[in-house]
Design a protein around this motif. Structure first.
Motif, short mmCIF file in Angstrom:
data_model
loop_
_atom_site.label_atom_id
_atom_site.label_comp_id
_atom_site.label_asym_id
_atom_site.label_seq_id
_atom_site.Cartn_x
_atom_site.Cartn_y
_atom_site.Cartn_z
N GLN A 1 0.80 -1.22 0.00
CA GLN A 1 0.00 0.00 0.00
C GLN A 1 0.84 1.28 0.00
N LEU A 2 2.14 1.15 0.16
CA LEU A 2 3.00 2.33 0.24
C LEU A 2 3.15 2.98 -1.12
N LYS A 3 2.90 4.27 -1.15
CA LYS A 3 3.05 5.06 -2.36
C LYS A 3 3.85 6.32 -1.99
N PRO A 4 5.09 6.41 -2.43
CA PRO A 4 5.90 7.60 -2.08
C PRO A 4 5.27 8.89 -2.62
N HIS A 5 5.31 9.93 -1.79
CA HIS A 5 4.82 11.24 -2.17
C HIS A 5 5.90 12.28 -1.85
#
Length: 81
Positions: A62-66
């Motif tokens: 679920q990790l999405k870098p922003h």
């Protein structure tokens, strides 16, 4: 020997955070990384996205870098002070 701070990999404004803030999230760190917080710190730490993921209870997938992850991590740490 216990490490007192978690290095923040690639951090420009925040280089480390107190390990005591992350200890309540150790189980999520183990689920995501198959390593203890201690071991992760020994290996160089985690990036801001990974740290935010464990404190938010997100799975690795679920990790999405922003771009604002580091700023959000700084705010989270400040809220715990």
């Amino acid at each position: 020997m216990s490490i007192e701070n978690m290095p923040v990999m690639h951090g420009k404004q925040i280089k480390q955070i107190p390990m005591r803030l992350l200890l309540p999230y150790e189980e999520q760190a183990l689920r995501n990384h198959s390593q203890s917080l201690q071991r992760l710190a020994e290996r160089g730490g985690m990036n801001a996205c990974e740290i935010l993921g464990i404190v938010r209870g997100l799975r690795w997938s679920q990790l999405k870098p922003h771009p604002d992850d580091e700023a959000n991590l700084i705010k989270w740490v400040a809220s715990k002070a």
